[in-house]
Motif scaffolding. Structure first.
Motif, PDB file in Angstrom:
ATOM      1  N   VAL A  77     128.467 -17.759  36.485  1.00  0.00           N
ATOM      2  CA  VAL A  77     127.717 -19.013  36.407  1.00  0.00           C
ATOM      3  C   VAL A  77     128.196 -19.861  35.228  1.00  0.00           C
ATOM      4  CG1 VAL A  77     125.712 -18.082  37.598  1.00  0.00           C
ATOM      5  CG2 VAL A  77     125.853 -17.874  35.130  1.00  0.00           C
ATOM      6  N   PRO A  78     128.094 -21.186  35.338  1.00  0.00           N
ATOM      7  CA  PRO A  78     128.627 -22.079  34.305  1.00  0.00           C
ATOM      8  C   PRO A  78     128.071 -21.840  32.895  1.00  0.00           C
ATOM      9  CG  PRO A  78     128.093 -23.339  36.272  1.00  0.00           C
ATOM     10  CD  PRO A  78     127.561 -21.938  36.484  1.00  0.00           C
ATOM     11  N   CYS A  79     126.795 -21.502  32.779  1.00  0.00           N
ATOM     12  CA  CYS A  79     126.223 -21.354  31.433  1.00  0.00           C
ATOM     13  C   CYS A  79     126.881 -20.225  30.644  1.00  0.00           C
ATOM     14  CB  CYS A  79     124.709 -21.167  31.497  1.00  0.00           C
ATOM     15  SG  CYS A  79     124.132 -19.910  32.626  1.00  0.00           S
ATOM     16  N   CYS A  80     127.435 -19.236  31.322  1.00  0.00           N
ATOM     17  CA  CYS A  80     128.116 -18.140  30.622  1.00  0.00           C
ATOM     18  C   CYS A  80     129.443 -18.582  30.006  1.00  0.00           C
ATOM     19  CB  CYS A  80     128.358 -16.967  31.559  1.00  0.00           C
ATOM     20  SG  CYS A  80     126.964 -15.834  31.669  1.00  0.00           S
ATOM     21  N   GLY A  81     129.934 -19.732  30.442  1.00  0.00           N
ATOM     22  CA  GLY A  81     131.150 -20.253  29.835  1.00  0.00           C
ATOM     23  C   GLY A  81     130.976 -20.498  28.352  1.00  0.00           C
ATOM     24  N   GLY A  82     129.775 -20.830  27.929  1.00  0.00           N
ATOM     25  CA  GLY A  82     129.506 -21.047  26.511  1.00  0.00           C
ATOM     26  C   GLY A  82     129.665 -19.782  25.694  1.00  0.00           C
ATOM     27  N   LEU A  83     129.263 -18.659  26.252  1.00  0.00           N
ATOM     28  CA  LEU A  83     129.421 -17.380  25.555  1.00  0.00           C
ATOM     29  C   LEU A  83     130.896 -17.018  25.443  1.00  0.00           C
ATOM     30  CD1 LEU A  83     127.985 -14.908  24.306  1.00  0.00           C
ATOM     31  CD2 LEU A  83     128.099 -13.868  26.575  1.00  0.00           C
ATOM     32  N   GLU A  84     131.616 -17.184  26.538  1.00  0.00           N
ATOM     33  CA  GLU A  84     133.053 -16.892  26.530  1.00  0.00           C
ATOM     34  C   GLU A  84     133.780 -17.772  25.519  1.00  0.00           C
ATOM     35  OE1 GLU A  84     136.963 -17.109  29.465  1.00  0.00           O
ATOM     36  OE2 GLU A  84     134.961 -17.226  30.359  1.00  0.00           O
ATOM     37  N   GLN A  85     133.511 -19.065  25.546  1.00  0.00           N
ATOM     38  CA  GLN A  85     134.184 -19.987  24.631  1.00  0.00           C
ATOM     39  C   GLN A  85     133.845 -19.700  23.166  1.00  0.00           C
ATOM     40  OE1 GLN A  85     136.711 -21.907  25.577  1.00  0.00           O
ATOM     41  NE2 GLN A  85     136.314 -20.919  27.547  1.00  0.00           N
ATOM     42  N   ALA A  86     132.593 -19.341  22.894  1.00  0.00           N
ATOM     43  CA  ALA A  86     132.201 -19.001  21.520  1.00  0.00           C
ATOM     44  C   ALA A  86     132.950 -17.772  21.033  1.00  0.00           C
ATOM     45  CB  ALA A  86     130.692 -18.773  21.447  1.00  0.00           C
ATOM     46  N   ALA A  87     133.082 -16.767  21.888  1.00  0.00           N
ATOM     47  CA  ALA A  87     133.786 -15.539  21.501  1.00  0.00           C
ATOM     48  C   ALA A  87     135.272 -15.801  21.281  1.00  0.00           C
ATOM     49  CB  ALA A  87     133.578 -14.466  22.567  1.00  0.00           C
ATOM     50  N   ILE A  88     135.880 -16.583  22.160  1.00  0.00           N
ATOM     51  CA  ILE A  88     137.303 -16.903  22.004  1.00  0.00           C
ATOM     52  C   ILE A  88     137.524 -17.733  20.738  1.00  0.00           C
ATOM     53  CG2 ILE A  88     139.225 -18.212  23.005  1.00  0.00           C
ATOM     54  CD1 ILE A  88     138.114 -17.307  25.788  1.00  0.00           C
ATOM     55  N   LYS A  89     136.657 -18.685  20.485  1.00  0.00           N
ATOM     56  CA  LYS A  89     136.744 -19.500  19.256  1.00  0.00           C
ATOM     57  C   LYS A  89     136.613 -18.606  18.027  1.00  0.00           C
ATOM     58  CE  LYS A  89     134.579 -23.491  17.021  1.00  0.00           C
ATOM     59  NZ  LYS A  89     133.502 -24.506  17.150  1.00  0.00           N
ATOM     60  N   ALA A  90     135.687 -17.654  18.066  1.00  0.00           N
ATOM     61  CA  ALA A  90     135.494 -16.733  16.941  1.00  0.00           C
ATOM     62  C   ALA A  90     136.734 -15.884  16.704  1.00  0.00           C
ATOM     63  CB  ALA A  90     134.279 -15.842  17.207  1.00  0.00           C
TER      64      ALA A  90
END
Length: 113
Positions: A77-90
């Protein structure tokens, strides 16, 4: 442990295999414990419910500890993209090279390829 409640440094992060997972993944994927949690330190969150950017907290956890690898488990689902992007940014902002992977779970509870 909830990402927002996790300390940035703790003994259990030493030489840890870190799992960053969306809250709902464990309910959607029946063998979640065996396939993902076993042998890892688990941090969970939901960017839609928590309304926060996890990247700063995750950056500090990765930067300040000896993390061996990171697995990110998210739903399709699209909202999980925020978790993925935060982890990759970190991972990028930590200044470290750490092996990582993203696993996406479908809404019908299967691992997507």
């Amino acid at each position: 442990m909830q990402i927002k409640l996790a300390p940035v440094q703790a003994p259990y992060f030493k030489d840890a295999r870190l799992l960053i997972a969306a809250d709902c993944t464990a309910f959607a994927y029946g063998d979640f414990h065996n396939d993902f949690i076993a042998g890892r330190i688990t941090l969970i969150g939901c960017p839609k419910l928590d309304m926060v950017d996890y990247s700063e907290k995750l950056t500090e956890i990765i930067r300040l500890n000896d993390i061996r690898d990171v697995t990110i488990v998210r739903m399709e689902v699209p909202c999980c993209g925020g978790l993925e992007q935060a982890a990759i940014k970190a991972l990028k902002n930590s200044g470290k090279f750490i092996p990582w992977q993203v696993v996406t779970i479908s809404i019908d509870g299967k691992i997507m390829e």
